[in-house]
Design an enzyme around this catalytic site. Structure first.
Site, PDB file in Angstrom:
ATOM      1  N   GLU A  87       0.866  -1.193   0.000  1.00  0.00           N
ATOM      2  CA  GLU A  87       0.000   0.000   0.000  1.00  0.00           C
ATOM      3  C   GLU A  87       0.892   1.229   0.000  1.00  0.00           C
ATOM      4  O   GLU A  87       1.779   1.357   0.841  1.00  0.00           O
ATOM      5  CB  GLU A  87      -0.890  -0.013   1.257  1.00  0.00           C
ATOM      6  CG  GLU A  87      -1.735   1.249   1.387  1.00  0.00           C
ATOM      7  CD  GLU A  87      -2.450   1.339   2.735  1.00  0.00           C
ATOM      8  OE1 GLU A  87      -2.814   0.296   3.319  1.00  0.00           O
ATOM      9  OE2 GLU A  87      -2.612   2.477   3.213  1.00  0.00           O
ATOM     10  N   ARG A 146       0.353  10.671   0.194  1.00  0.00           N
ATOM     11  CA  ARG A 146       0.678  11.794   1.090  1.00  0.00           C
ATOM     12  C   ARG A 146       1.858  12.612   0.608  1.00  0.00           C
ATOM     13  O   ARG A 146       2.350  13.460   1.346  1.00  0.00           O
ATOM     14  CB  ARG A 146       1.006  11.257   2.489  1.00  0.00           C
ATOM     15  CG  ARG A 146      -0.156  10.655   3.208  1.00  0.00           C
ATOM     16  CD  ARG A 146       0.244  10.378   4.651  1.00  0.00           C
ATOM     17  NE  ARG A 146      -0.425   9.200   5.119  1.00  0.00           N
ATOM     18  CZ  ARG A 146       0.111   8.331   5.956  1.00  0.00           C
ATOM     19  NH1 ARG A 146       1.329   8.481   6.406  1.00  0.00           N
ATOM     20  NH2 ARG A 146      -0.584   7.292   6.344  1.00  0.00           N
ATOM     21  N   LYS A 205     -10.844  -1.686   7.445  1.00  0.00           N
ATOM     22  CA  LYS A 205      -9.554  -1.353   8.055  1.00  0.00           C
ATOM     23  C   LYS A 205      -9.849  -0.909   9.493  1.00  0.00           C
ATOM     24  O   LYS A 205     -10.800  -0.150   9.726  1.00  0.00           O
ATOM     25  CB  LYS A 205      -8.906  -0.221   7.254  1.00  0.00           C
ATOM     26  CG  LYS A 205      -7.696   0.413   7.914  1.00  0.00           C
ATOM     27  CD  LYS A 205      -6.944   1.274   6.921  1.00  0.00           C
ATOM     28  CE  LYS A 205      -5.953   2.185   7.621  1.00  0.00           C
ATOM     29  NZ  LYS A 205      -4.894   2.678   6.743  1.00  0.00           N
TER      30      LYS A 205
HETATM   31  C1  3PG Z   1      -0.024   5.001   8.177  1.00  0.00           C
HETATM   32  O1  3PG Z   1      -0.878   5.773   8.554  1.00  0.00           O
HETATM   33  O2  3PG Z   1       1.022   5.350   7.616  1.00  0.00           O
HETATM   34  C2  3PG Z   1      -0.281   3.562   8.344  1.00  0.00           C
HETATM   35  O3  3PG Z   1      -1.431   3.389   9.091  1.00  0.00           O
HETATM   36  C3  3PG Z   1       0.882   2.872   8.957  1.00  0.00           C
HETATM   37  O4  3PG Z   1       0.979   3.215  10.272  1.00  0.00           O
HETATM   38  P1  3PG Z   1       2.325   2.925  11.062  1.00  0.00           P
HETATM   39  O5  3PG Z   1       3.367   3.807  10.478  1.00  0.00           O
HETATM   40  O6  3PG Z   1       1.989   3.288  12.488  1.00  0.00           O
HETATM   41  O7  3PG Z   1       2.652   1.467  10.884  1.00  0.00           O
END
Ligand code: 3PG
Length: 201
Positions: free
Chosen positions: A38, A42, A126
């Site tokens: 994934e 961002r 999720k």
């Molecule tokens: C994110 O928001 O980047 C994902 O949910 C992953 O979260 P994490 O960096 O806490 O594993």
């Protein structure tokens, strides 16, 4: 899609802005067997990174995360993403994903949100932010309350607790960025290998 996620149930969540870096990270992860990736929307170049990864690794299951606008669903569908993920949801997002026919994983953390998604016929959700929203113990509780719902917890999951989540019957897969927390490729490879070893136990 659920079956594909189950086969490689740890989904690296990648926030990338550099195409070469994206391709290198994908190579390391896919080589080790982490085939579901994934990439969050961002960064300014996220879509370009995803496009390059899809082209270079056509057999990987690549999706886009942090979908917050309906227009993003069309963008990621158009570049060939197999799935789209949101930290939360709106009815508009769910309907748009349905009309575009893209596999959509919307986020929920509270019972009311889970129920609202059930009303929209979404039974694979999720669970975000997993650690802050009660962790795997909360999901254990949700297994009793919502026996029809399956989850992909994400957020704050670590090498120490990911197997706790995966041991739950209502968890299909989980997402996390711990294995790519630095851009050190040998370290990423080690972290991926460790995950694969733990998955085999
Ligand atoms: C994110 O928001 O980047 C994902 O949910 C992953 O979260 P994490 O960096 O806490 O594993």
């Amino acid at each position: 899609m659920i079956e594909i996620f189950k086969k490689s149930p740890v989904i690296p969540v990648l926030t990338l802005n550099d195409i070469n870096q994206a391709l290198k990270i994908a190579e390391v992860l896919v080589e080790q067997g982490l085939n579901n990736l994934e990439i969050t929307l961002r960064t300014p170049n996220a879509l370009k990174c995803i496009q390059a990864m899809i082209k270079k690794f056509p057999s990987a299951n690549i999706g886009a995360g942090t979908i917050v606008h309906t227009e993003q669903l069309k963008q990621v569908k158009d570049i060939g993403c197999n799935f789209a993920v949101s930290p939360g949801f709106t009815k508009k997002l769910v309907n748009e994903a349905k009309s575009l026919n893209i596999f959509y994983l919307p986020g929920a953390s509270t019972p009311s949100e889970i129920i609202q998604l059930l009303e929209l016929d979404i039974k694979f959700q999720k669970f975000f932010h997993a650690q802050n929203a009660g962790g795997y113990k909360m999901l254990q509780t949700y297994a009793n309350i919502f026996p029809d719902v399956q989850f992909c917890p994400t957020g704050g999951i670590s090498p120490v607790n990911f197997t706790d989540y995966l041991s739950l019957n209502n968890v299909v897969c989980l997402g996390g960025s711990w294995m790519v927390s630095n851009m050190d490729y040998p370290k990423i490879k080690n972290a991926a290998q460790l995950i694969m070893r733990r998955l085999r136990i």
